[in-house]
Design a protein around this motif. Structure first.
Motif, mmCIF file in Angstrom:
data_model
loop_
_atom_site.group_PDB
_atom_site.id
_atom_site.type_symbol
_atom_site.label_atom_id
_atom_site.label_comp_id
_atom_site.label_asym_id
_atom_site.label_seq_id
_atom_site.Cartn_x
_atom_site.Cartn_y
_atom_site.Cartn_z
ATOM 1 N N UNK A 1 -16.928 14.704 2.405
ATOM 2 C CA UNK A 1 -15.677 15.199 1.859
ATOM 3 C C UNK A 1 -15.236 16.475 2.541
ATOM 4 N N UNK A 2 -14.086 16.970 2.119
ATOM 5 C CA UNK A 2 -13.552 18.175 2.768
ATOM 6 C C UNK A 2 -14.325 19.407 2.345
ATOM 7 N N UNK A 3 -14.150 20.444 3.093
ATOM 8 C CA UNK A 3 -14.764 21.710 2.740
ATOM 9 C C UNK A 3 -16.176 21.804 3.246
ATOM 10 N N UNK A 4 -16.639 23.007 3.387
ATOM 11 C CA UNK A 4 -17.964 23.195 3.928
ATOM 12 C C UNK A 4 -18.967 23.370 2.792
ATOM 13 N N UNK A 5 -20.216 23.492 3.171
ATOM 14 C CA UNK A 5 -21.300 23.554 2.200
ATOM 15 C C UNK A 5 -21.696 25.008 1.996
ATOM 16 N N UNK A 6 -21.936 25.376 0.754
ATOM 17 C CA UNK A 6 -22.339 26.738 0.473
ATOM 18 C C UNK A 6 -23.858 26.814 0.462
ATOM 19 N N UNK A 7 -24.367 27.812 1.153
ATOM 20 C CA UNK A 7 -25.811 28.049 1.153
ATOM 21 C C UNK A 7 -26.043 29.404 0.505
ATOM 22 N N UNK A 8 -26.868 29.411 -0.541
ATOM 23 C CA UNK A 8 -27.172 30.679 -1.229
ATOM 24 C C UNK A 8 -28.141 31.477 -0.369
ATOM 25 N N UNK A 9 -28.157 32.798 -0.512
ATOM 26 C CA UNK A 9 -29.118 33.602 0.251
ATOM 27 C C UNK A 9 -30.539 33.124 -0.005
ATOM 28 N N UNK A 10 -31.353 33.176 1.014
ATOM 29 C CA UNK A 10 -32.732 32.728 0.868
ATOM 30 C C UNK A 10 -33.584 33.444 1.914
ATOM 31 N N UNK A 11 -34.883 33.325 1.757
ATOM 32 C CA UNK A 11 -35.816 33.907 2.729
ATOM 33 C C UNK A 11 -36.425 32.784 3.551
ATOM 34 N N UNK A 12 -36.621 33.040 4.830
ATOM 35 C CA UNK A 12 -37.161 32.029 5.738
ATOM 36 C C UNK A 12 -38.257 32.657 6.591
ATOM 37 N N UNK A 13 -39.351 31.948 6.779
ATOM 38 C CA UNK A 13 -40.409 32.429 7.675
ATOM 39 C C UNK A 13 -39.812 32.745 9.039
ATOM 40 N N UNK A 14 -40.197 33.900 9.588
ATOM 41 C CA UNK A 14 -39.675 34.262 10.903
ATOM 42 C C UNK A 14 -40.202 33.341 11.994
ATOM 43 N N UNK A 15 -41.397 32.818 11.764
ATOM 44 C CA UNK A 15 -42.010 31.958 12.778
ATOM 45 C C UNK A 15 -42.469 30.660 12.134
ATOM 46 N N UNK A 16 -42.590 29.611 12.943
ATOM 47 C CA UNK A 16 -43.178 28.387 12.387
ATOM 48 C C UNK A 16 -44.620 28.675 11.946
ATOM 49 N N UNK B 1 -46.679 14.743 17.079
ATOM 50 C CA UNK B 1 -47.149 15.894 17.872
ATOM 51 C C UNK B 1 -46.151 17.020 17.973
ATOM 52 N N UNK B 2 -44.877 16.661 18.026
ATOM 53 C CA UNK B 2 -43.853 17.674 18.232
ATOM 54 C C UNK B 2 -43.157 18.094 16.951
ATOM 55 N N UNK B 3 -43.729 17.765 15.793
ATOM 56 C CA UNK B 3 -43.077 18.049 14.509
ATOM 57 C C UNK B 3 -43.939 18.989 13.689
ATOM 58 N N UNK B 4 -43.405 20.181 13.402
ATOM 59 C CA UNK B 4 -44.118 21.173 12.600
ATOM 60 C C UNK B 4 -43.249 21.600 11.429
ATOM 61 N N UNK B 5 -43.386 22.853 10.993
ATOM 62 C CA UNK B 5 -42.606 23.308 9.838
ATOM 63 C C UNK B 5 -42.736 24.812 9.678
ATOM 64 N N UNK B 6 -41.869 25.343 8.834
ATOM 65 C CA UNK B 6 -42.004 26.717 8.336
ATOM 66 C C UNK B 6 -41.584 26.693 6.883
ATOM 67 N N UNK B 7 -41.864 27.794 6.186
ATOM 68 C CA UNK B 7 -41.583 27.826 4.752
ATOM 69 C C UNK B 7 -40.403 28.717 4.423
ATOM 70 N N UNK B 8 -39.886 28.538 3.244
ATOM 71 C CA UNK B 8 -38.754 29.323 2.762
ATOM 72 C C UNK B 8 -39.060 29.776 1.345
ATOM 73 N N UNK B 9 -38.197 30.591 0.832
ATOM 74 C CA UNK B 9 -38.400 31.077 -0.522
ATOM 75 C C UNK B 9 -37.065 31.427 -1.141
ATOM 76 N N UNK B 10 -36.949 31.241 -2.435
ATOM 77 C CA UNK B 10 -35.738 31.670 -3.131
ATOM 78 C C UNK B 10 -35.677 33.190 -3.134
ATOM 79 N N UNK B 11 -34.461 33.698 -3.135
ATOM 80 C CA UNK B 11 -34.293 35.138 -3.282
ATOM 81 C C UNK B 11 -33.772 35.455 -4.674
#
Lengths: 397, 256, 207
Positions: free
Chosen positions: B44-59, B246-256
């Motif tokens: 649909x129209x319009x963009x998606x809102x992302x609330x502030x959050x914390x993200x690991x600086x590194x994988x 082999x080429x798929x990893x991850x990092x973590x996030x957290x609510x603020x």
């Protein structure tokens, strides 16, 4: 920068002179005889009827050959043939083709095809990371028979960066098999299809974005031999054209990344046969002897450009345009669109080099679309006269 | 030392004052301010809102994941439940309880399934980022918050994606939020990786195939030139919860 | 295979399902053939998130073991394809020979736990006239739902508003919870799933 085209003498095709005809003899004259009117009328009627039936038959046969009414060719229903036994397909790497299939029944064919991403030579001093079916560009040639039930095992090497799948244009089914064949790196997927239609078909990866997968070399050919078989020829080869888009200009050395903008603008740096400049020249030239019949399975992986496929020094005796079952004869250049193919056949008449080109000549001269067939052997009498003489020309004297 | 104990006291106070469930945001995480963005596949129209959050600086690195496996041996590759990980789980490790030599511990932790990545993040008091959160953070270059339509940035990402090889974390670039390696080191899991309706044959927009999907609204790509995004979304669409690559990893996030 | 009957009975529902409104896609196409896959090497019942059924009882997925189960993920506020999926599963139920039907069950797991409370499920089961001896509806937590969907290969997303987009599929699990068959889209030909249910019912419940 390597020389793309060797310095060949200008080849002048000799004019075909018709064989000498004996002079026409006048028809013998027989004296007229009076005949009874009834018999005359009867004979005339019979003659007219015979003529009419004869013409009618002739028209029907040629009409049947031509497709009686326009746009009225039948659309066949293809019933599945009973399948006997199973075998593992012997694939071949370009420019080779698997041996012709001689069995007269449909079977289950297991095709093992590995997807591997590998860095290979694109031109002298130039490398590119190709995504390949079977380790080559184009990918392995698959040969099956009409009616075969094909079980395709697509194995994506664990070192691949992307999931891959396969869309074979021979397949009647969702995505040409793409939906059923997806494999992430380190995975093998298996799907089955029946080869319903005979012909020469392209196959390629269709994983999103498919244009990128094809641009990186993920294409090849699958031949579905008609159930009636194909006549034997002396040589069969596999040639597939493709266009490549690199960050650097043509010839810029080193490992070249893909250039998206050039691909969208359809401005390739390399247009080549079989995945690299010079893949079919020098030591890699194709070989034949004079008097041999040669069949080329020619494809075009694109992604963007249509090939005007021509062999300098040869006329195609048969062209199965678009890889279908209709033959055209005495063809100089045939058009092969991206995602398309053609089967061309000819008999070699003279020794020397036959040059495969895309007749869009700047591609041949400046981007690499040149290949060679080295023909060895004796000269067939009368085919090519060769050079006669050279002398000064001064206009106006 | 007074400064450090003061620091500790403030941290504890802030932690206590924060939401009861959320762990404090450590220095290994960056704060991503909220905003709106247009995903590649927009409903649909319009963009998606992302609330502030914390993200690991590194994988998450192999070394970090090794600590997890040692503390939670149920996640060792010789003990993991089959439903949680496919046969390639931690296949690149030399042994079930060893992630390799010291320099290999700095490699991103790959060959982990979604279940495993989720469990690791939960162990750290965190969670996986949502696809929207990840994509939002990944719009950024070193200097701009949204470089997604800059052709030079797009070309750079494409080159990074197609030339990936095993390298330690911190090998690519640090974006404007202070987050490293979102592009070109490893693909990364998201919490809702299975929320996108595309088929394996992604040439068309399969979400329009109403037999396969009941999708509210037509999903079409919003930027036909964003090949890096196509590659990311296409990759996610091929994943299942047990998939290990082999080429798929991850990092973590957290609510603020 | 009773195509006309199926289309007639679904006509009413199709009229209601105008929003998703295409006629059912044929499952078998002349060219691409279904490959018989092996049972998965894992059991879905290894997931241990908590669930509740339509009677409010606490359940784990492992409590479904012992019967062959046909599983789909739907939600009660879905007016589009979910009723069609359920309709297809009911067709399957009717088409099963009595010996197989006695050893099979049908499980509907809600994608919408916030609105699909056990009470809501109970009401829905009654309205849909599902035989409670064989049908189980489950509602759990968001995390459990995401995990089960990830394991079953079901895609779903909550849209703005309260609608959910989701893939249409059902799976057949053997008595131990291993996946033996998967169908994407609406049920077309039932021969294959019925055969897999039969095979799974015959096999011993080995772990």
């Amino acid at each position: 920068m390597s020389t793309l085209l060797e310095q060949e003498p200008i080849v002048v095709r000799p004019r075909r002179t018709p064989p000498a005809q004996p002079p026409r003899q006048p028809a013998p004259v027989t004296p007229r005889r009076p005949a009874r009117p009834a018999i005359l009328w009867a004979v005339a009627l019979v003659a007219v009827l015979a003529l009419a039936l004869g013409l009618f038959g002739y028209r029907r046969s040629t009409a049947a050959a031509a497709g009686a009414k326009p746009f009225a060719a039948p659309i066949p229903t293809r019933a599945a043939e009973p399948v006997r036994g199973q075998e593992v397909a012997q694939l071949a790497s370009p420019p080779n083709v698997p041996r012709p299939i001689t069995r007269t029944y449909a079977t289950k064919v297991i095709v093992n095809l590995e997807v591997v991403e590998k860095t290979m030579r694109l031109a002298d001093g130039v490398e590119y990371t190709f995504w390949t079916f079977g380790g080559s560009v184009p990918g392995s040639f698959i040969r099956v028979r009409e009616g075969d039930q094909v079980e395709l095992h697509l194995k994506n090497h664990p070192g691949s960066t992307m999931p891959h799948n396969i869309d074979l244009h021979a397949v009647t089914g969702p995505g040409g098999g793409a939906e059923a064949s997806m494999a992430v790196p380190g995975q093998e997927s298996v799907f089955r299809f029946t080869a319903l239609n005979p012909g020469l078909y392209a196959y390629h990866c269709a994983f999103a974005p498919a244009s990128l997968h094809v641009a990186n070399g993920m294409y090849g050919l699958i031949l579905v031999q008609p159930k009636e078989g194909m006549p034997a020829v002396d040589r069969e080869y596999y040639v597939m054209q493709g266009d490549f888009y690199t960050k650097g200009a043509h010839g810029a050395p080193g490992l070249q990344p893909f250039d998206l903008q050039k691909a969208i603008d359809e401005r390739p740096d390399y247009v080549v046969f079989n995945g690299a400049v010079g893949s079919l020249t020098g030591d890699h030239a194709l070989r034949a002897k004079t008097g041999e019949t040669v069949r080329l399975f020619v494809g075009n992986g694109g992604p963007n450009l249509t090939s005007s496929f021509h062999v300098i020094g040869e006329v195609f005796d048969n062209v199965y345009t678009e890889g279908g079952t209709l033959a055209q004869h005495n063809v100089q250049t045939t058009s092969i669109p991206p995602g398309g193919s053609a089967i061309v056949e000819f008999r070699t008449e003279t020794p020397g080099k036959l040059v495969l080109v895309d007749h869009a000549l700047f591609r041949a001269f400046s981007k690499g679309t040149v290949g060679l067939i080295q023909v060895e052997g004796g000269q067939r009498a009368g085919a090519f006269g060769g050079h006669v003489s050279t002398h000064p020309y001064t206009p106006g004297r | 030392m007074r400064v450090s104990s003061l620091f500790l006291a403030i941290t504890l106070a802030l932690g206590a004052a924060g939401a009861a469930a959320a762990a404090p945001v450590g220095p290994e995480m960056a704060r991503i301010p909220g905003g709106r963005y247009l995903p590649l596949f927009a409903r649909g129209p319009g963009s998606v809102r992302v609330a502030p959050f914390a993200l690991d600086r590194r994988p998450v690195t192999r070394g970090e994941y090794l600590a997890f496996v040692r503390t939670r041996p149920g996640w060792r590759r010789d003990r993991v439940r089959r439903a949680f990980a496919g046969p390639g789980y931690l296949a690149g490790w030399p042994a079930a309880d060893s992630a390799g030599a010291a320099r290999e511990l700095r490699l991103p932790a790959t060959g982990v399934s979604w279940f495993a990545a989720k469990a690791y993040c939960a162990w750290r008091g965190k969670r996986l980022p949502t696809t929207d959160e990840w994509e939002f953070a990944a719009l950024a270059s070193e200097s701009a918050r949204d470089a997604a339509r800059d052709p030079a940035f797009v070309a750079r990402l494409l080159a990074l994606y197609t030339s990936r090889r095993p390298r330690p974390v911190g090998s690519t670039f640090r974006n404007v939020y202070g987050v490293w390696d979102l592009h070109g080191l490893a693909w990364e899991w998201t919490l809702d990786f299975n929320s996108l309706m595309v088929s394996d044959d992604s040439r068309g927009t399969a979400a329009r195939d109403h037999a396969l999907y009941c999708a509210a609204g037509v999903i079409g790509a919003t930027d036909a030139r964003n090949y890096p995004a196509f590659l990311r979304y296409g990759f996610r669409a091929a994943l299942e919860g047990r998939t290990t690559i082999d080429g798929l990893g991850f990092r973590c996030a957290q609510d603020l | 295979m009773g195509t006309h009957l199926r289309r007639a009975s679904s006509a009413l529902l199709l009229a209601l399902a105008a929003a998703c409104g295409r006629s059912p896609a044929p499952q078998t196409v002349p060219g691409v053939l279904p490959a018989r896959a092996e049972a998965s090497d894992f059991s879905v019942y290894e997931l241990d998130a908590p669930w509740r059924d339509q009677d409010g009882r606490a359940r784990t997925l492992a409590s479904l073991a012992g019967r062959v189960q046909v599983v789909a993920m739907v939600y009660t506020h879905c007016t589009h394809t979910c009723p069609l999926i359920v309709d297809d599963l009911k067709r399957m139920e009717r088409a099963l020979p009595p010996a197989d039907r006695a050893r099979a069950g049908f499980v509907l797991v809600s994608l919408d736990p916030s609105r699909d409370t056990p009470e809501r499920l109970k009401e829905w089961v009654a309205n849909a006239r599902l035989d409670r001896a064989r049908w189980t509806m489950l509602t759990g937590g968001e995390d459990g739902v995401r995990e089960l969907a990830a394991l079953l290969g079901i895609r779903y997303r909550r849209e703005a508003g309260e609608e959910l987009s989701h893939s249409n599929a059902y799976l057949v699990l053997d008595r131990g919870g291993r996946i033996v068959y998967r169908h994407d889209g609406w049920a077309g030909d039932l021969d294959e799933p019925l055969a897999r249910i039969h095979d799974a019912a015959e096999a011993s419940a080995a772990e």
